[in-house]
Design a protein around this motif. Structure first.
Motif, PDB file in Angstrom:
ATOM      1  N   ILE A 131      72.400  -3.720  28.631  1.00 49.63           N
ATOM      2  CA  ILE A 131      71.016  -3.968  27.459  1.00 49.63           C
ATOM      3  C   ILE A 131      71.480  -3.458  26.113  1.00 49.63           C
ATOM      4  CG2 ILE A 131      68.071  -2.510  27.400  1.00 49.63           C
ATOM      5  CD1 ILE A 131      68.912  -2.257  29.775  1.00 49.63           C
ATOM      6  N   PHE A 132      72.374  -2.875  26.258  1.00 52.34           N
ATOM      7  CA  PHE A 132      72.034  -2.071  24.308  1.00 52.34           C
ATOM      8  C   PHE A 132      73.964  -2.579  23.969  1.00 52.34           C
ATOM      9  CE2 PHE A 132      69.061   0.678  26.032  1.00 52.34           C
ATOM     10  CZ  PHE A 132      67.699   0.402  25.219  1.00 52.34           C
ATOM     11  N   PRO A 133      74.363  -3.471  23.778  1.00 53.75           N
ATOM     12  CA  PRO A 133      76.406  -3.685  23.671  1.00 53.75           C
ATOM     13  C   PRO A 133      76.621  -2.816  22.595  1.00 53.75           C
ATOM     14  CG  PRO A 133      74.797  -5.664  23.972  1.00 53.75           C
ATOM     15  CD  PRO A 133      73.659  -4.580  23.181  1.00 53.75           C
ATOM     16  N   ASP A 134      75.437  -1.782  21.428  1.00 57.48           N
ATOM     17  CA  ASP A 134      76.412  -1.499  20.371  1.00 57.48           C
ATOM     18  C   ASP A 134      76.836   0.031  21.693  1.00 57.48           C
ATOM     19  OD1 ASP A 134      73.764  -0.803  20.876  1.00 57.48           O
ATOM     20  OD2 ASP A 134      73.773   0.338  19.298  1.00 57.48           O
ATOM     21  N   LEU A 135      76.562   0.741  22.302  1.00 61.50           N
ATOM     22  CA  LEU A 135      76.854   1.258  22.995  1.00 61.50           C
ATOM     23  C   LEU A 135      78.523   1.704  23.620  1.00 61.50           C
ATOM     24  CD1 LEU A 135      73.377   2.393  25.365  1.00 61.50           C
ATOM     25  CD2 LEU A 135      74.153   3.192  22.649  1.00 61.50           C
ATOM     26  N   ASP A 136      78.612   3.240  24.053  1.00 53.71           N
ATOM     27  CA  ASP A 136      79.955   2.970  24.019  1.00 53.71           C
ATOM     28  C   ASP A 136      79.842   3.493  26.087  1.00 53.71           C
ATOM     29  OD1 ASP A 136      82.364   4.028  24.888  1.00 53.71           O
ATOM     30  OD2 ASP A 136      82.990   4.674  23.427  1.00 53.71           O
ATOM     31  N   ARG A 137      80.406   2.586  26.512  1.00 55.75           N
ATOM     32  CA  ARG A 137      80.288   2.502  27.490  1.00 55.75           C
ATOM     33  C   ARG A 137      80.501   3.554  28.658  1.00 55.75           C
ATOM     34  NH1 ARG A 137      83.538   1.358  31.847  1.00 55.75           N
ATOM     35  NH2 ARG A 137      82.365   0.975  33.909  1.00 55.75           N
ATOM     36  N   GLU A 138      82.196   3.887  27.883  1.00 54.85           N
ATOM     37  CA  GLU A 138      83.108   5.197  28.537  1.00 54.85           C
ATOM     38  C   GLU A 138      82.617   6.559  28.314  1.00 54.85           C
ATOM     39  OE1 GLU A 138      85.440   4.610  30.483  1.00 54.85           O
ATOM     40  OE2 GLU A 138      84.754   2.506  30.394  1.00 54.85           O
ATOM     41  N   ARG A 139      81.822   6.237  26.345  1.00 49.56           N
ATOM     42  CA  ARG A 139      81.558   7.599  26.503  1.00 49.56           C
ATOM     43  C   ARG A 139      80.786   7.966  27.301  1.00 49.56           C
ATOM     44  NH1 ARG A 139      79.514   9.748  20.372  1.00 49.56           N
ATOM     45  NH2 ARG A 139      78.292  11.422  20.801  1.00 49.56           N
ATOM     46  N   LEU A 140      79.199   6.778  27.782  1.00 55.55           N
ATOM     47  CA  LEU A 140      78.389   7.366  28.367  1.00 55.55           C
ATOM     48  C   LEU A 140      78.556   8.127  29.780  1.00 55.55           C
ATOM     49  CD1 LEU A 140      75.793   4.183  27.394  1.00 55.55           C
ATOM     50  CD2 LEU A 140      75.336   6.927  26.690  1.00 55.55           C
ATOM     51  N   VAL A 141      79.784   7.036  30.576  1.00 53.82           N
ATOM     52  CA  VAL A 141      80.331   7.386  31.479  1.00 53.82           C
ATOM     53  C   VAL A 141      80.066   9.313  31.710  1.00 53.82           C
ATOM     54  CG1 VAL A 141      82.321   7.059  34.052  1.00 53.82           C
ATOM     55  CG2 VAL A 141      80.921   5.504  32.529  1.00 53.82           C
ATOM     56  N   ARG A 142      80.800   9.479  30.483  1.00 46.93           N
ATOM     57  CA  ARG A 142      81.550  11.084  30.712  1.00 46.93           C
ATOM     58  C   ARG A 142      80.409  11.730  30.737  1.00 46.93           C
ATOM     59  NH1 ARG A 142      85.567   8.103  27.177  1.00 46.93           N
ATOM     60  NH2 ARG A 142      84.394   9.497  25.191  1.00 46.93           N
ATOM     61  N   ASP A 143      79.744  11.477  29.822  1.00 44.64           N
ATOM     62  CA  ASP A 143      78.182  12.139  29.574  1.00 44.64           C
ATOM     63  C   ASP A 143      77.379  12.185  30.549  1.00 44.64           C
ATOM     64  OD1 ASP A 143      79.209  12.836  26.839  1.00 44.64           O
ATOM     65  OD2 ASP A 143      78.335  11.035  25.794  1.00 44.64           O
ATOM     66  N   PHE A 144      77.372  11.374  31.261  1.00 46.35           N
ATOM     67  CA  PHE A 144      76.401  11.478  32.464  1.00 46.35           C
ATOM     68  C   PHE A 144      77.060  11.528  33.714  1.00 46.35           C
ATOM     69  CE2 PHE A 144      74.701   7.235  31.168  1.00 46.35           C
ATOM     70  CZ  PHE A 144      73.400   7.774  30.455  1.00 46.35           C
ATOM     71  N   SER A 145      78.464  11.984  33.730  1.00 47.88           N
ATOM     72  CA  SER A 145      78.953  12.644  34.600  1.00 47.88           C
ATOM     73  C   SER A 145      79.276  14.216  34.624  1.00 47.88           C
ATOM     74  CB  SER A 145      80.530  12.098  34.486  1.00 47.88           C
ATOM     75  OG  SER A 145      80.306  10.044  35.493  1.00 47.88           O
ATOM     76  N   ASN A 146      78.679  14.119  33.445  1.00 48.42           N
ATOM     77  CA  ASN A 146      79.219  16.284  32.857  1.00 48.42           C
ATOM     78  C   ASN A 146      77.717  17.228  33.791  1.00 48.42           C
ATOM     79  OD1 ASN A 146      79.556  18.487  31.572  1.00 48.42           O
ATOM     80  ND2 ASN A 146      79.824  17.410  29.922  1.00 48.42           N
ATOM     81  N   PRO A 147      77.982  17.545  34.716  1.00 52.91           N
ATOM     82  CA  PRO A 147      77.075  18.571  35.195  1.00 52.91           C
ATOM     83  C   PRO A 147      76.745  19.620  34.842  1.00 52.91           C
ATOM     84  CG  PRO A 147      79.410  19.252  35.814  1.00 52.91           C
ATOM     85  CD  PRO A 147      79.564  18.218  35.054  1.00 52.91           C
ATOM     86  N   ASN A 148      76.934  19.919  33.764  1.00 49.75           N
ATOM     87  CA  ASN A 148      76.596  21.103  33.021  1.00 49.75           C
ATOM     88  C   ASN A 148      75.570  20.320  31.735  1.00 49.75           C
ATOM     89  OD1 ASN A 148      77.773  22.997  33.926  1.00 49.75           O
ATOM     90  ND2 ASN A 148      79.765  22.947  32.517  1.00 49.75           N
ATOM     91  N   ARG A 149      75.582  19.264  31.433  1.00 41.38           N
ATOM     92  CA  ARG A 149      74.973  18.292  30.163  1.00 41.38           C
ATOM     93  C   ARG A 149      73.161  18.107  30.891  1.00 41.38           C
ATOM     94  NH1 ARG A 149      76.725  14.823  26.025  1.00 41.38           N
ATOM     95  NH2 ARG A 149      75.178  14.973  24.362  1.00 41.38           N
ATOM     96  N   LYS A 150      72.591  18.642  30.333  1.00 38.83           N
ATOM     97  CA  LYS A 150      71.071  18.670  30.855  1.00 38.83           C
ATOM     98  C   LYS A 150      70.021  17.877  29.458  1.00 38.83           C
ATOM     99  CE  LYS A 150      70.340  23.389  32.246  1.00 38.83           C
ATOM    100  NZ  LYS A 150      70.182  24.591  32.275  1.00 38.83           N
ATOM    101  N   PHE A 151      70.865  17.189  28.839  1.00 37.43           N
ATOM    102  CA  PHE A 151      70.100  16.696  27.628  1.00 37.43           C
ATOM    103  C   PHE A 151      70.816  15.996  26.976  1.00 37.43           C
ATOM    104  CE2 PHE A 151      67.060  15.510  23.679  1.00 37.43           C
ATOM    105  CZ  PHE A 151      66.676  14.948  24.003  1.00 37.43           C
TER     106      PHE A 151
END
Length: 602
Positions: A131-151
């Motif tokens: 949807i947003f080609p300018d976003l970094d897919r690999e970085r999103l995967v890392r951030d979304f996989s971090n259980p300590n990340r709340k926001f």
């Protein structure tokens, strides 16, 4: 309260002596006591009833009064009040002098994520990257996989279509927050004046919008002040004239192969800026980042009309002539030695032609003689020359309501020897902005009374100081008219509109000293209509070049003047100026009725 006995001893004794029954005395006293108790109870009940009646009367009276007040008042939407600190997101509109919207607000949404609430973070990251080609897919995967990340923020602004696409992902950890964003419906038009905006303090449910440049930043506090109750900021510019000027300047810049252009259209009586443009420009809806290195003037964010510091060339020549006429040193028919070259110290000052030993003041302006102008400046003297230019506003930045204005302070020589006084008289050695030049020409056209430029419509200000006498100012306009009639600005003649003005072609200084041989700044400052001055127009072209007569030409008469003439042709009708001396089109009378029915075209 003293309680009376039911069987008083004295009466009982007397009753026994007289043979009266003592029980009757007790019964009588008991009856009297009961009557007193009933009286007190009745009075208490009556008091309570009166109090309740007064209470009901006051309550119904208050309700009736409030209903009457609401019925007599104007209808208004209720306002929700909430306790606690809130982010002020509402920002007033900006309009032109006719009320047309230049900047307004639009409701949109932000996108944020709560990774600890996600069901399938990897799948969500892949969908978001599509949807947003300018976003970094690999970085999103890392951030979304971090259980300590709340926001985490994903996008500060998204369109309705993007919002729907994200909603279709079906991921509960992707959430939306309401946003009020700044919208500039006219795109790049007036972009340098408006400046731009950005988000300041941000929260999930709202964000404040702050100005980043131009009038958005200069009036940031006013635009965000709730006490103004949403009243718009009304600028002096006319959107139609602004759009026309930008269109003509853009075309002229391409045709003249210039690297940049600027234009200022100023209302003489009020000092209001009707149009002001700088090219290249930008879209404030997608404002580019400032350049961190290189020439600042190469950035589209650079406002050439306000921040540009240019040696304005021969457009300056009218100033020493106007001052000399004001001091009664010369008049338009006074003859000056025009022999070229003339020497000042170790420097030679020359003209394109040698005009000989006798050149009238009028012809000095018409022929744009450097030598003649310098000789007039020598009559005035250095101190009086500096004081006059200071009074005309060439020593300080303009006070126009923009945050960029202080950066446009003229470059004034630290030392002012005789050779500096000479070169300044014909527009070299002192660098100022096109807005400075427009203000100075407006001062001459305003019977010599100082004109201060402004971007606010209807702003009341005291009259400016008298810089030049009305007589000298009128004679100066007469000389400028001759420049267009038979001088270097003949291509500035616009049918129906009498133009007075002066050309100026100045070599561009090298960063290390000296001047370029083939790079110039071409200017034309015009006053119109000449007989009843209402507007000043300044057009500046940076490094123009055109083909004229089989050869290359860079002079203002062949570059800036034709562009300025086109601007006047476009904007004069918009400003309500009727052409003078132009024959109206013939009126075609309808043929006599013949009884035939003819369908009209719609």
């Amino acid at each position: 309260m003293i309680r009376k006995p039911l069987r008083p001893l004295a009466r009982i004794l007397r009753a026994r002596e007289t043979g009266q029954d003592p029980d009757e005395i007790e019964a009588e006293n008991r009856a009297r006591r009961h009557a007193e108790i009933q009286d007190r109870a009745r009075k208490r009940a009556e008091g309570r009833l009166v109090f309740m009646a007064l209470g009901f009367l006051a309550a119904f009276g208050t309700v009736g009064f409030r209903m009457g007040a609401l019925a007599a008042s104007d209808p208004a939407e209720p306002r929700v009040q909430a306790s606690g600190t809130q982010i002020i997101s509402q920002r007033a509109d900006i309009t032109d002098r006719e009320g047309r919207v230049l900047a307004t607000n639009m409701l949109t949404h932000s996108l944020y994520a709560q990774p600890n609430q996600m069901v399938d973070g990897r799948s969500a990251a892949e969908a978001l990257s599509r949807i947003f080609p300018d976003l970094d897919r690999e970085r999103l995967v890392r951030d979304f996989s971090n259980p300590n990340r709340k926001f985490m923020w994903i996008k500060k602004k998204i369109s309705p279509e993007q919002m729907q696409a994200v909603h279709d992902i079906g991921e509960p950890g992707l959430l939306f927050g309401p946003r009020e964003m700044r919208l500039y419906p006219n795109g790049p038009v007036a972009s340098h004046i408006l400046g731009g905006s950005a988000f300041g303090v941000e929260g999930v449910n709202s964000a404040e919008v702050i100005g980043t440049a131009g009038v958005e930043k200069a009036f940031d506090g006013w635009l965000r002040n709730p006490a103004n109750e949403g009243a718009p900021l009304t600028l002096s510019i006319d959107l139609t004239a602004q759009s026309a000027m930008e269109e003509v300047l853009s075309s002229g810049m391409r045709n003249m192969n210039a690297k940049g252009a600027a234009g200022v259209l100023l209302e003489i009586q009020t000092g209001e800026i009707v149009a002001m443009a700088s090219l290249p420009d930008f879209d404030p809806n997608d404002r580019p980042r400032p350049a961190l290195e290189g020439d600042p003037s190469a950035s589209p964010l650079f406002n050439r009309a306000v921040q540009g510091q240019y040696e304005l060339g021969s457009t300056f020549k009218i100033f020493p002539v106007a001052q000399a006429m004001d001091l009664k040193l010369v008049n338009p028919n006074t003859h000056i030695n025009g022999n070229s070259p003339m020497r000042i110290g170790k420097y030679n000052i020359s003209d394109y032609h040698n005009y000989g030993a006798s050149l009238s003041v009028t012809d000095i302006i018409v022929k744009s003689s450097n030598v003649g102008t310098v000789r007039i400046a020598q009559m005035i003297g250095v101190d009086r020359q500096k004081e006059f230019l200071k009074d005309m506003g060439f020593f300080e930045p303009t006070s126009v309501e923009m945050v960029e204005a202080p950066t446009g302070k003229p470059i004034v020589p630290e030392r002012w020897p005789a050779v500096t006084a000479a070169t300044v008289s014909f527009g070299h050695g002192l660098a100022a902005s096109p807005l400075h030049l427009a203000s100075a020409y407006a001062t001459l056209a305003n019977d010599g009374r100082k004109v201060t430029p402004t971007l606010v419509h209807g702003k009341r200000r005291p009259p400016g100081e008298q810089v030049v006498s009305p007589q000298a100012a009128k004679l100066s306009l007469d000389l400028l008219r001759q420049v267009v009639v038979r001088g270097t600005a003949r291509s500035g003649n616009v049918e129906g509109y009498e133009i007075a003005g002066k050309t100026g072609t100045a070599d561009k200084p090298r960063p290390g000293g000296g001047y370029y041989d083939n790079r110039v700044v071409a200017n034309f400052a015009a006053v119109f209509p000449y007989q009843d001055p209402k507007y000043v127009l300044v057009v500046t072209l940076d490094e123009p070049s055109t083909v004229l007569g089989g050869g290359e030409s860079r002079v203002a008469g062949a570059t800036a003047v034709p562009v300025a003439a086109d601007v006047i042709r476009r904007v004069a009708p918009v400003l309500g100026l009727r052409p003078v001396g132009v024959k109206p089109l013939p009126v075609i009378e309808a043929p006599p009725e013949t009884g035939l029915k003819v369908a009209a075209n719609e």
